[in-house]
Design a protein around this motif. Structure first.
Motif, PDB file in Angstrom:
ATOM      1  N   ARG A 137       0.816  -1.214   0.000  1.00 52.35           N
ATOM      2  CA  ARG A 137       0.000   0.000   0.000  1.00 52.35           C
ATOM      3  C   ARG A 137       0.856   1.274   0.000  1.00 52.35           C
ATOM      4  O   ARG A 137       0.318   2.376  -0.115  1.00 52.35           O
ATOM      5  CB  ARG A 137      -0.927   0.009   1.217  1.00 52.35           C
ATOM      6  N   ALA A 138       2.176   1.098   0.141  1.00 53.30           N
ATOM      7  CA  ALA A 138       3.047   2.263   0.215  1.00 53.30           C
ATOM      8  C   ALA A 138       3.074   3.038  -1.094  1.00 53.30           C
ATOM      9  O   ALA A 138       3.051   4.268  -1.099  1.00 53.30           O
ATOM     10  CB  ALA A 138       4.459   1.838   0.599  1.00 53.30           C
ATOM     11  N   GLY A 139       3.121   2.298  -2.213  1.00 60.00           N
ATOM     12  CA  GLY A 139       3.108   2.939  -3.519  1.00 60.00           C
ATOM     13  C   GLY A 139       4.260   3.900  -3.711  1.00 60.00           C
ATOM     14  O   GLY A 139       5.433   3.542  -3.608  1.00 60.00           O
ATOM     15  N   LYS A 140       3.942   5.170  -3.992  1.00 57.95           N
ATOM     16  CA  LYS A 140       4.958   6.173  -4.290  1.00 57.95           C
ATOM     17  C   LYS A 140       5.800   6.538  -3.064  1.00 57.95           C
ATOM     18  O   LYS A 140       6.915   7.040  -3.196  1.00 57.95           O
ATOM     19  CB  LYS A 140       4.303   7.431  -4.844  1.00 57.95           C
ATOM     20  N   ARG A 141       5.265   6.318  -1.876  1.00 57.62           N
ATOM     21  CA  ARG A 141       6.018   6.665  -0.657  1.00 57.62           C
ATOM     22  C   ARG A 141       7.243   5.770  -0.486  1.00 57.62           C
ATOM     23  O   ARG A 141       8.243   6.160   0.101  1.00 57.62           O
ATOM     24  CB  ARG A 141       5.107   6.566   0.561  1.00 57.62           C
ATOM     25  N   ASP A 142       7.157   4.534  -0.944  1.00 56.95           N
ATOM     26  CA  ASP A 142       8.275   3.594  -0.847  1.00 56.95           C
ATOM     27  C   ASP A 142       8.252   2.688  -2.080  1.00 56.95           C
ATOM     28  O   ASP A 142       7.872   1.526  -1.992  1.00 56.95           O
ATOM     29  CB  ASP A 142       8.164   2.772   0.443  1.00 56.95           C
ATOM     30  N   PRO A 143       8.638   3.218  -3.240  1.00 53.07           N
ATOM     31  CA  PRO A 143       8.537   2.431  -4.475  1.00 53.07           C
ATOM     32  C   PRO A 143       9.379   1.158  -4.458  1.00 53.07           C
ATOM     33  O   PRO A 143       8.944   0.118  -4.964  1.00 53.07           O
ATOM     34  CB  PRO A 143       9.016   3.406  -5.557  1.00 53.07           C
ATOM     35  N   GLU A 144      10.570   1.221  -3.868  1.00 56.99           N
ATOM     36  CA  GLU A 144      11.432   0.035  -3.821  1.00 56.99           C
ATOM     37  C   GLU A 144      10.790  -1.062  -2.972  1.00 56.99           C
ATOM     38  O   GLU A 144      10.735  -2.225  -3.363  1.00 56.99           O
ATOM     39  CB  GLU A 144      12.809   0.410  -3.270  1.00 56.99           C
ATOM     40  N   GLY A 145      10.315  -0.668  -1.794  1.00 57.10           N
ATOM     41  CA  GLY A 145       9.657  -1.643  -0.933  1.00 57.10           C
ATOM     42  C   GLY A 145       8.394  -2.192  -1.552  1.00 57.10           C
ATOM     43  O   GLY A 145       8.091  -3.389  -1.431  1.00 57.10           O
ATOM     44  N   SER A 146       7.638  -1.337  -2.235  1.00 55.59           N
ATOM     45  CA  SER A 146       6.414  -1.781  -2.889  1.00 55.59           C
ATOM     46  C   SER A 146       6.711  -2.776  -3.994  1.00 55.59           C
ATOM     47  O   SER A 146       6.017  -3.792  -4.137  1.00 55.59           O
ATOM     48  CB  SER A 146       5.670  -0.572  -3.452  1.00 55.59           C
ATOM     49  N   ARG A 147       7.748  -2.502  -4.802  1.00 55.49           N
ATOM     50  CA  ARG A 147       8.117  -3.446  -5.871  1.00 55.49           C
ATOM     51  C   ARG A 147       8.572  -4.774  -5.299  1.00 55.49           C
ATOM     52  O   ARG A 147       8.243  -5.838  -5.829  1.00 55.49           O
ATOM     53  CB  ARG A 147       9.216  -2.837  -6.738  1.00 55.49           C
ATOM     54  N   LEU A 148       9.324  -4.726  -4.197  1.00 57.08           N
ATOM     55  CA  LEU A 148       9.784  -5.958  -3.562  1.00 57.08           C
ATOM     56  C   LEU A 148       8.604  -6.769  -3.047  1.00 57.08           C
ATOM     57  O   LEU A 148       8.556  -7.998  -3.222  1.00 57.08           O
ATOM     58  CB  LEU A 148      10.732  -5.621  -2.403  1.00 57.08           C
ATOM     59  N   ALA A 149       7.639  -6.108  -2.415  1.00 56.24           N
ATOM     60  CA  ALA A 149       6.459  -6.810  -1.903  1.00 56.24           C
ATOM     61  C   ALA A 149       5.640  -7.411  -3.039  1.00 56.24           C
ATOM     62  O   ALA A 149       5.147  -8.546  -2.940  1.00 56.24           O
ATOM     63  CB  ALA A 149       5.610  -5.858  -1.079  1.00 56.24           C
ATOM     64  N   HIS A 150       5.463  -6.641  -4.137  1.00 56.52           N
ATOM     65  CA  HIS A 150       4.726  -7.158  -5.298  1.00 56.52           C
ATOM     66  C   HIS A 150       5.421  -8.389  -5.879  1.00 56.52           C
ATOM     67  O   HIS A 150       4.765  -9.366  -6.241  1.00 56.52           O
ATOM     68  CB  HIS A 150       4.603  -6.076  -6.368  1.00 56.52           C
ATOM     69  N   TRP A 151       6.763  -8.328  -5.956  1.00 59.80           N
ATOM     70  CA  TRP A 151       7.502  -9.484  -6.470  1.00 59.80           C
ATOM     71  C   TRP A 151       7.330 -10.689  -5.549  1.00 59.80           C
ATOM     72  O   TRP A 151       7.132 -11.806  -6.011  1.00 59.80           O
ATOM     73  CB  TRP A 151       8.981  -9.135  -6.587  1.00 59.80           C
ATOM     74  N   PHE A 152       7.393 -10.443  -4.249  1.00 59.71           N
ATOM     75  CA  PHE A 152       7.312 -11.539  -3.275  1.00 59.71           C
ATOM     76  C   PHE A 152       5.979 -12.271  -3.361  1.00 59.71           C
ATOM     77  O   PHE A 152       5.934 -13.503  -3.377  1.00 59.71           O
ATOM     78  CB  PHE A 152       7.518 -10.986  -1.861  1.00 59.71           C
TER      79      PHE A 152
END
Length: 228
Positions: A137-152
């Motif tokens: 849910r972070a989206g633009k606030r934490d793009p790296e973390g969001s991409r990692l979560a989506h990949w996971f």
């Protein structure tokens, strides 16, 4: 010249089959070395008793052999499967595979907790689920973390494969029950890895060597439950 669609599809299926066979062979090799404490001679003796058709049983046995390592794996797999199912939406035929996987992971988790009271598995799974939800849910606030979560949450096959290979290389407890075998020559404590007519091939618990026990000399066998 353009390839026929059917030819490309057949080649894709062959490639997937070869990939699955390679992973199964690597899992088998890692298990053979891990349970023999990476002893070449013992691994060579054990390898002759196994084949690729044993991998499914070995995967289940490996997961159940070490309650702690199995609990860690389930604490990672459970939130991943749950969040992936939530993202897929309402259960349907199109996502039935992931739903079945989620039910299998939940069943293993429930059985492990019920048997050993390992409540920490649920705590770790819940914390990981919360972290993943926040990152998603972070989206633009934490793009790296969001991409990692989506990949996971969308990489179930890769995560399961990596978890299986890590467990294969680290769990030294074999995929069969530990036994105390009473014989006319004394007590043999180990794992029966092969049971053809006339003899038992046993992997000793302490020395991690293979011994042959004549079934005519066996006076009793008792299974020993794994420790949590």
């Amino acid at each position: 010249m353009a390839r026929h669609p059917r030819e490309s599809s057949d080649q894709h299926l062959v490639a997937k089959g070869l990939s699955a066979t390679s992973v199964a062979a690597l899992f088998l090799l890692l298990r053979v070395f891990a349970v023999t404490d990476y002893d070449w001679n013992a691994a060579f003796s054990l390898a002759g008793t196994l084949g690729l058709d044993d991998v499914v049983v070995m995967v289940l046995g490996t997961l159940m052999a070490s309650p702690v390592l199995g609990g860690i794996a389930l604490a990672i797999l459970l939130p991943e499967a749950l969040i992936h199912q939530i993202r897929l939406g309402r259960p349907s035929w199109t996502n039935a595979g992931n739903l079945i996987w989620l039910l299998i992971v939940a069943l293993f988790t429930g059985a492990l907790i019920w048997t050993y009271r390992t409540w920490w598995v649920l705590v770790v799974a819940a914390v990981l689920a919360v972290v993943l939800f926040m990152l998603l849910r972070a989206g633009k606030r934490d793009p790296e973390g969001s991409r990692l979560a989506h990949w996971f949450v969308s990489s179930s096959a890769l995560i399961v494969t990596l978890a299986a290979l890590v467990l294969a290389a680290t769990v030294q407890t074999p995929w069969v029950s530990l036994e105390e075998i009473q014989t006319r020559n004394g007590l043999v404590r180990g794992y029966v890895v092969e049971n053809p007519p006339g003899y038992l091939k046993v992997l000793l618990d302490d020395e991690r060597e293979i011994v042959i026990v004549d079934t005519a000399d066996v006076t009793g066998r008792e299974e020993i439950a794994p420790r949590p």
